[in-house]
Design an enzyme around this catalytic site. Structure first.
Site, short mmCIF file in Angstrom:
data_model
loop_
_atom_site.label_atom_id
_atom_site.label_comp_id
_atom_site.label_asym_id
_atom_site.label_seq_id
_atom_site.Cartn_x
_atom_site.Cartn_y
_atom_site.Cartn_z
N ARG A 112 77.38 59.61 64.98
CA ARG A 112 78.71 60.13 64.70
C ARG A 112 79.53 60.05 65.97
O ARG A 112 79.27 60.77 66.94
CB ARG A 112 78.64 61.57 64.18
CG ARG A 112 78.00 61.67 62.82
CD ARG A 112 78.79 60.90 61.79
NE ARG A 112 78.25 61.08 60.45
CZ ARG A 112 78.81 60.61 59.37
NH1 ARG A 112 79.94 59.90 59.46
NH2 ARG A 112 78.27 60.80 58.20
N ALA B 2 75.42 61.29 52.23
CA ALA B 2 76.73 61.87 51.89
C ALA B 2 77.82 60.84 52.08
O ALA B 2 77.62 59.82 52.74
CB ALA B 2 77.00 63.08 52.78
N GLU C 89 76.14 57.56 46.74
CA GLU C 89 75.78 57.75 48.14
C GLU C 89 74.27 57.80 48.34
O GLU C 89 73.75 57.25 49.31
CB GLU C 89 76.44 59.01 48.70
CG GLU C 89 77.95 58.92 48.81
CD GLU C 89 78.43 57.84 49.77
OE1 GLU C 89 77.69 57.43 50.68
OE2 GLU C 89 79.58 57.39 49.61
N GLU D 94 72.75 55.06 50.80
CA GLU D 94 72.26 55.51 52.11
C GLU D 94 70.76 55.74 52.15
O GLU D 94 70.17 55.74 53.24
CB GLU D 94 72.99 56.78 52.54
CG GLU D 94 74.46 56.53 52.80
CD GLU D 94 75.17 57.69 53.46
OE1 GLU D 94 74.54 58.75 53.70
OE2 GLU D 94 76.37 57.54 53.76
N GLU E 200 76.30 52.85 59.57
CA GLU E 200 75.25 52.93 58.56
C GLU E 200 74.14 51.90 58.78
O GLU E 200 73.02 52.09 58.31
CB GLU E 200 75.83 52.78 57.15
CG GLU E 200 76.66 53.97 56.72
CD GLU E 200 77.19 53.83 55.31
OE1 GLU E 200 77.06 52.74 54.71
OE2 GLU E 200 77.75 54.82 54.80
#
Length: 191
Positions: free
Chosen positions: A62, A74, A91, A95, A143
């Protein structure tokens, strides 16, 4: 709330995920104050718990905090008209390469109500199975380096309380799932 009438609004920034605005608000005593905040599109998250009582967590970089964090699968509510549970399922597949047979509403949260109207809805997912290899989502950008980890739910709670998990949605989801489990899943709400 009629006590806090918005008299005007100035938009300073408009983005894909959020806008930055200033509202001029009449306060209960009659005064007027300016309030800066982000209007956020909202998000969903998934607490995926398997038959062994483990929760699926992801590690994702992040940029605003310049760290790799423990998180839930998420994402943003960014498909117009998409039901929130479908966004959560999307999601989870994108993910974590998982699909769930069962979803329940776990918790809703406003992670930063002093500076954002963001709302996150978290779902509990059970009855998990893998997305077929040929149907898996290709991850890009942050990701692309995301990794998934199965962690015992009680161990994840300990990680939350020790400060190892700092993502607000992950904290709320892990702790809420453990409490719901301890109450034999009775507090869960229908989707």
């Amino acid at each position: 709330m009629t006590d806090f009438e918005v008299l005007g609004q100035v938009e300073h920034f408009k983005g894909r995920m959020f806008d930055v605005v200033t509202d001029e608000v009449r306060m209960p005593g009659g005064g007027v104050a300016k309030r800066d905040y982000m209007r956020h599109v909202g998000a969903v998250g998934v607490v995926a718990v398997d038959e062994e009582g483990r929760v699926l967590l992801v590690r994702q970089y992040r940029h605003p905090v310049a760290k790799v964090l423990w998180e839930l699968p998420a994402g943003l509510i960014d498909v117009p008209g998409e039901p929130l549970v479908d966004a959560a399922a999307r999601e989870l597949a994108e993910e974590a390469d998982l699909v769930a047979a069962n979803y329940a509403l776990l918790v809703d949260l406003n992670p930063s109500p002093g500076c954002s109207d963001e709302r996150i809805r978290l779902f509990l997912a059970r009855g998990l199975s893998a997305v077929p290899e040929s149907e898996r989502h290709v991850r890009t950008d942050e990701e692309a380096g995301m990794t998934t980890h199965w962690i015992d739910l009680d161990e994840a709670c300990a990680m939350a309380l020790s400060g190892e998990i700092t993502n607000g949605a992950c904290l709320a989801g892990v702790l809420a799932a453990a409490r719901a489990r301890d109450l034999d899943w009775k507090p869960l709400r229908a989707v």
